[in-house]
Scaffold this active site. Structure first.
Site, PDB file in Angstrom:
ATOM      1  N   ASP A 114     -41.670  47.387   0.737  1.00 53.67           N
ATOM      2  CA  ASP A 114     -40.813  46.822  -0.304  1.00 53.67           C
ATOM      3  C   ASP A 114     -39.805  47.795  -0.908  1.00 53.67           C
ATOM      4  O   ASP A 114     -39.246  47.523  -1.974  1.00 53.67           O
ATOM      5  CB  ASP A 114     -41.677  46.237  -1.422  1.00 53.67           C
ATOM      6  CG  ASP A 114     -42.355  44.953  -1.000  1.00 53.67           C
ATOM      7  OD1 ASP A 114     -41.682  44.112  -0.386  1.00 53.67           O
ATOM      8  OD2 ASP A 114     -43.555  44.795  -1.278  1.00 53.67           O
ATOM      9  N   ASP A 177     -40.838  38.378   4.340  1.00 50.65           N
ATOM     10  CA  ASP A 177     -40.188  39.045   3.210  1.00 50.65           C
ATOM     11  C   ASP A 177     -39.448  40.308   3.647  1.00 50.65           C
ATOM     12  O   ASP A 177     -38.440  40.705   3.045  1.00 50.65           O
ATOM     13  CB  ASP A 177     -41.216  39.446   2.151  1.00 50.65           C
ATOM     14  CG  ASP A 177     -42.251  38.385   1.839  1.00 50.65           C
ATOM     15  OD1 ASP A 177     -42.722  37.718   2.774  1.00 50.65           O
ATOM     16  OD2 ASP A 177     -42.625  38.249   0.665  1.00 50.65           O
TER      17      ASP A 177
END
Length: 405
Positions: A114, A177
């Site tokens: 992330d 994602d």
């Protein structure tokens, strides 16, 4: 009464959307975001756990997180966008402060994928608006750190380098994602970083395109690969309704990610794929164009919406409308994005006096029972990003123009 109220709202939205001339007042919506962000700044504690993440349904208090949380970059990113939209220096000052809290992430071993969400949303937007050379060095370091998770045998970046349920650790897992985090690599490769970063991003996008989608172009949430051979083991969900369902936010990451990949590479395969994953998402939306949290939940319509997915898609559609070669699609994408933003900017979805977030009705991790029908910081981030993009288009500007300059 709730049923009649929902029917009434749906009728109003259908009436609005039947008028092709309806146009959102983006300046007013951005000013609203500034007011809400200012309210939140006044609520932030003085300790190190001070980054807003979510407000539970019916509550007014933010849950605050530290810099290691995967959502830590969205709040400084929101502040950079508010600064861009208002030119108010206090938001620039606060954006810088909260961005700098994330600096250690660029210098430590990667503990998940992330870093794009964390450091490109914060320092990336900061560098775009200020050209601060310190920010650039942090972004480049973050890209190199993210690249350490790339497995050349598989062709993708590892999403969770630790045991996660149903991911068959220590095999290699990749979640949809991760498409968003590729922008960090593309940017770094073109701004002083290694060409290898570009190649990693392309490999990840192509491998995901091959293995992460069903024949109808709906996305799986996660794919598990054999870390030694690169063979696909299985495709499953972690946050969706079922392994074979279309989780709304997962599909939104695909739409946004492949539009961005085309922008960065000009590879027509990515543009074609972006349109395919977009079209399947658009065809089954509710009247107000804000999706249910999962398109295949059998309890629809009695399930939560996900305003965060709508924000992501609205922003992506505005970009895609400027990239597609198909003029008819360009008009549809632009109109759908505007309609989504009209819904999100209504009293049904804006938080207003209910709390200091921008939006209500986002769903984070329903199977885990967390952040259901809540205000969530990444919904606010993509909402204001989409508003800024639309404002630029309304002014006849490129969506890549910096309004603060």
């Amino acid at each position: 009464m709730t049923v009649f109220r929902n029917l009434f709202l749906t009728a109003i939205l259908l009436f609005i959307f039947s008028d092709g001339n309806a146009q959102l007042n983006t300046s007013k919506a951005i000013a609203y975001c500034a007011v809400q962000a200012d309210k939140t700044l006044k609520l932030i504690p003085a300790d190190s756990i001070n980054i807003p993440r979510n407000i539970e349904q019916g509550q007014k208090q933010w849950r605050f997180i530290g810099y290691k949380d995967w959502c830590s970059g969205f709040w400084p990113g929101v502040l950079w966008y508010v600064y861009e939209g208002t030119h108010q220096l206090k938001f620039k000052t606060e954006a810088d402060k909260f961005s700098r809290e994330l600096t250690p992430l660029s210098m430590m071993k990667a503990f998940d994928h992330d870093l794009g969400f964390q450091l490109f949303n914060s320092f990336g937007n900061g560098y775009r608006l200020t050209k601060n050379p310190e920010y650039k060095q942090i972004i480049l370091a973050a890209a190199d750190t993210l690249a350490t998770l790339f497995n050349p045998k598989v062709g993708t970046i590892l999403s969770w380098p630790r045991p996660v349920a149903n991911m068959e650790w220590p095999q290699h897992n990749t979640i949809i994602d991760n498409m968003i985090n590729l922008e960090l690599l593309f940017w770094a490769s073109k701004n002083g970083g290694s060409k290898r970063l570009y190649d990693i991003a392309v490999s990840h996008a192509k491998t995901t395109m091959k293995n992460h989608f069903r024949p109808d172009y709906t996305s799986y949430h996660a794919v598990v690969y054999d870390k030694e051979t690169g063979q696909k083991i299985k495709a499953v969900t972690h946050q969706g309704y079922a392994d074979d369902s279309m989780w709304a936010r997962g599909q939104s990451w695909a739409i946004y990610g492949y539009a961005m990949c085309y922008r960065e590479t000009k590879d027509p395969a990515f543009l074609d794929f972006a349109e395919k994953v977009t079209d399947v998402y658009l065809k089954d939306l509710p009247a107000d164009l804000i999706p249910y949290w999962d398109f295949n939940d059998p309890a629809i319509p009695n399930v939560p919406r996900d305003a965060s997915a709508a924000g992501v898609v609205a922003s992506a559609l505005l970009e895609l409308s400027t990239l597609t070669k198909n003029k008819a699609k360009a008009k549809v994408y632009r109109k759908k994005a505007e309609q989504m933003l009209i819904s999100l900017s209504s009293g049904q979805y804006q938080s207003r006096e209910k709390n200091s977030a921008f939006l209500l009705h986002s769903t984070g991790h329903k199977p885990n029972g967390s952040e259901i029908d809540a205000s969530i910081i990444y919904a606010d981030y993509y909402y204001i990003e989409a508003l800024l993009r639309l404002k630029k288009l309304q002014k006849g500007l490129s969506i890549y123009t910096n309004l603060s300059s």
